[in-house]
Design a protein around this motif. Structure first.
Motif, PDB file in Angstrom:
ATOM      1  N   LEU A 136      11.823  58.019  54.520  1.00  0.00           N
ATOM      2  CA  LEU A 136      12.877  57.390  53.720  1.00  0.00           C
ATOM      3  C   LEU A 136      12.667  55.874  53.659  1.00  0.00           C
ATOM      4  O   LEU A 136      12.914  55.237  52.645  1.00  0.00           O
ATOM      5  CB  LEU A 136      14.246  57.716  54.325  1.00  0.00           C
ATOM      6  N   MET A 137      12.194  55.297  54.766  1.00  0.00           N
ATOM      7  CA  MET A 137      11.926  53.855  54.797  1.00  0.00           C
ATOM      8  C   MET A 137      10.810  53.489  53.815  1.00  0.00           C
ATOM      9  O   MET A 137      10.893  52.485  53.121  1.00  0.00           O
ATOM     10  CB  MET A 137      11.545  53.403  56.222  1.00  0.00           C
ATOM     11  N   ASP A 138       9.763  54.328  53.776  1.00  0.00           N
ATOM     12  CA  ASP A 138       8.691  54.087  52.795  1.00  0.00           C
ATOM     13  C   ASP A 138       9.259  54.128  51.379  1.00  0.00           C
ATOM     14  O   ASP A 138       8.936  53.305  50.536  1.00  0.00           O
ATOM     15  CB  ASP A 138       7.592  55.175  52.919  1.00  0.00           C
ATOM     16  N   PHE A 139      10.109  55.141  51.149  1.00  0.00           N
ATOM     17  CA  PHE A 139      10.717  55.291  49.824  1.00  0.00           C
ATOM     18  C   PHE A 139      11.544  54.068  49.457  1.00  0.00           C
ATOM     19  O   PHE A 139      11.415  53.519  48.359  1.00  0.00           O
ATOM     20  CB  PHE A 139      11.592  56.557  49.794  1.00  0.00           C
ATOM     21  N   MET A 140      12.370  53.597  50.387  1.00  0.00           N
ATOM     22  CA  MET A 140      13.246  52.471  50.097  1.00  0.00           C
ATOM     23  C   MET A 140      12.462  51.172  49.896  1.00  0.00           C
ATOM     24  O   MET A 140      12.890  50.296  49.169  1.00  0.00           O
ATOM     25  CB  MET A 140      14.286  52.302  51.209  1.00  0.00           C
ATOM     26  N   ARG A 141      11.309  51.061  50.573  1.00  0.00           N
ATOM     27  CA  ARG A 141      10.474  49.876  50.375  1.00  0.00           C
ATOM     28  C   ARG A 141       9.845  49.900  48.984  1.00  0.00           C
ATOM     29  O   ARG A 141       9.786  48.892  48.298  1.00  0.00           O
ATOM     30  CB  ARG A 141       9.362  49.856  51.428  1.00  0.00           C
ATOM     31  N   GLU A 142       9.397  51.081  48.582  1.00  0.00           N
ATOM     32  CA  GLU A 142       8.717  51.167  47.294  1.00  0.00           C
ATOM     33  C   GLU A 142       9.691  51.114  46.118  1.00  0.00           C
ATOM     34  O   GLU A 142       9.399  50.539  45.076  1.00  0.00           O
ATOM     35  CB  GLU A 142       7.885  52.469  47.234  1.00  0.00           C
ATOM     36  N   PHE A 143      10.850  51.748  46.315  1.00  0.00           N
ATOM     37  CA  PHE A 143      11.845  51.794  45.242  1.00  0.00           C
ATOM     38  C   PHE A 143      13.213  51.339  45.746  1.00  0.00           C
ATOM     39  O   PHE A 143      14.094  52.161  45.986  1.00  0.00           O
ATOM     40  CB  PHE A 143      11.932  53.211  44.662  1.00  0.00           C
TER      41      PHE A 143
ATOM     42  N   TYR B 264      15.698  59.422  44.298  1.00  0.00           N
ATOM     43  CA  TYR B 264      16.121  59.828  45.647  1.00  0.00           C
ATOM     44  C   TYR B 264      16.262  61.352  45.731  1.00  0.00           C
ATOM     45  O   TYR B 264      15.859  61.972  46.719  1.00  0.00           O
ATOM     46  CB  TYR B 264      17.428  59.122  46.023  1.00  0.00           C
ATOM     47  N   ALA B 265      16.786  61.966  44.687  1.00  0.00           N
ATOM     48  CA  ALA B 265      16.898  63.431  44.653  1.00  0.00           C
ATOM     49  C   ALA B 265      15.504  64.058  44.738  1.00  0.00           C
ATOM     50  O   ALA B 265      15.287  65.045  45.453  1.00  0.00           O
ATOM     51  CB  ALA B 265      17.608  63.882  43.373  1.00  0.00           C
ATOM     52  N   MET B 266      14.552  63.479  44.029  1.00  0.00           N
ATOM     53  CA  MET B 266      13.178  63.984  44.083  1.00  0.00           C
ATOM     54  C   MET B 266      12.604  63.799  45.483  1.00  0.00           C
ATOM     55  O   MET B 266      11.910  64.670  46.001  1.00  0.00           O
ATOM     56  CB  MET B 266      12.302  63.258  43.045  1.00  0.00           C
ATOM     57  N   TYR B 267      12.918  62.661  46.082  1.00  0.00           N
ATOM     58  CA  TYR B 267      12.457  62.425  47.453  1.00  0.00           C
ATOM     59  C   TYR B 267      13.014  63.508  48.394  1.00  0.00           C
ATOM     60  O   TYR B 267      12.278  64.094  49.203  1.00  0.00           O
ATOM     61  CB  TYR B 267      12.884  61.022  47.934  1.00  0.00           C
ATOM     62  N   LEU B 268      14.306  63.780  48.258  1.00  0.00           N
ATOM     63  CA  LEU B 268      14.935  64.775  49.140  1.00  0.00           C
ATOM     64  C   LEU B 268      14.324  66.162  48.941  1.00  0.00           C
ATOM     65  O   LEU B 268      14.073  66.877  49.911  1.00  0.00           O
ATOM     66  CB  LEU B 268      16.443  64.834  48.879  1.00  0.00           C
TER      67      LEU B 268
END
Ligand SMILES: [Zn+2]
Length: 313
Positions: A21-28, A102-106
């Protein structure tokens, strides 16, 4: 021990996660980053120059601040608008792009699936919206490939009825009035799976699907269901071996369908536990989702990045 920078968490080497999730939040980090990503991926790699279909030339595009917060870029020569969301599953949605991502990430980071109810809570959208988002991700982005499996490793083929047969209970087709949906599964050991709903388990229905995915001369393992009897005949020249489930034999040397059963068991547990009842109409979407995650285990790229690439192609 060296001091730890708590604002830059480092993933433990032992973590199985490839993209946290941290990687995701950094990128987007926000909606604008997501939109910019679509713009650059689909139209303007440098963020500024794109081919204008009206000028039929590469032009400088700018994003003008408007009161309506239009999600488009404008050709500085002719005023033509390019919409990065057009033609994607995000088009015509009033939900923030950041929430879509975020939905796609989940959906890529879960192992057993995520219900629309949980998406609703995670995203803070209505149930209807959450359901529609998951539906589109499953049916548009997680669709299964149609190309055949590699030659080499043996292929296991097994059919099941959703909500139906369990190991140890008598086999056979449920009656015509049954609400159970037959599903065909084809998996290559150490390879891909393909799982599809089928109208019935007759030869004429199953064989074209098998021929599509399984290359000639492949070694094929099934159980003793009579429909598979002629698999070793014909031009395809499959090497066909069977295990006798009805006599309690599940493994005979290399001959078993345990890989396929393993996929079915994860899928059934997931669908039963997370989604509860799934209608015939929507079952294929759920099979896509489980097959997609299963197949992506072979891909060294982060699952989320792969899914995002599908969204913008
Ligand atoms: Zn133009």
């Amino acid at each position: 021990m060296p001091p730890v920078n708590r604002n830059k968490p480092v993933r433990a080497a032992s973590s199985e996660s490839e993209y946290t999730l941290m990687d995701f939040m950094r990128e987007f980090p926000d909606d604008a980053t997501c939109l910019e990503h679509l713009w650059r991926t689909r139209f303007a790699p440098d963020g500024e120059h794109a081919r204008c279909p009206k000028c039929v030339e590469t032009r400088v595009f700018k994003r003008y601040e408007t009161t309506q917060q239009r999600q488009s870029w404008t050709c500085t020569a002719c005023g033509h608008h390019l919409h990065p969301l057009a033609g994607t599953i995000f088009a015509k949605s009033s939900t923030s792009l950041h929430l879509w991502f975020y939905a796609m990430y989940l959906m890529t980071s879960t192992r057993c699936g995520i219900s629309a109810k949980q998406l609703e809570r995670e995203l803070g959208v209505t149930y209807k919206t959450a359901w529609r988002m998951a539906y589109l991700i499953r049916n548009k982005l997680m669709t299964q490939g149609t190309e055949p499996m590699d030659s080499g490793n043996p292929v296991e083929i097994d059919e099941m009825y959703m909500g139906g047969r369990r190991r140890g209970t008598p086999r056979g087709r449920p009656g015509p009035d049954s609400h159970k949906t037959p599903v065909l599964g084809i998996v290559q050991r150490a390879g891909r799976v393909a799982a599809m709903t089928v109208p019935n388990v007759k030869r004429a229905t199953l064989f074209p699907n098998i021929r599509q995915y399984v290359l000639p001369k492949s070694t094929v393992y099934t159980d003793e269901l009579a429909v598979y009897n002629t698999l070793d005949r014909g031009r395809k020249g499959y090497h066909h071996r069977r295990v006798n489930h009805s006599e309690g034999v599940y493994v005979s040397g290399d001959v078993h369908t345990n890989t396929m059963e393993g996929f079915w068991s994860l899928t059934k547990r997931g669908i039963g536990g997370v989604y509860h009842a799934v209608s015939k109409k929507h079952l294929q979407g759920y099979l896509n989702e489980y097959a997609w995650r299963y197949n992506e285990r072979l891909n060294p790229r982060a699952k989320f990045s792969t899914l995002l690439r599908r969204a913008v192609r």
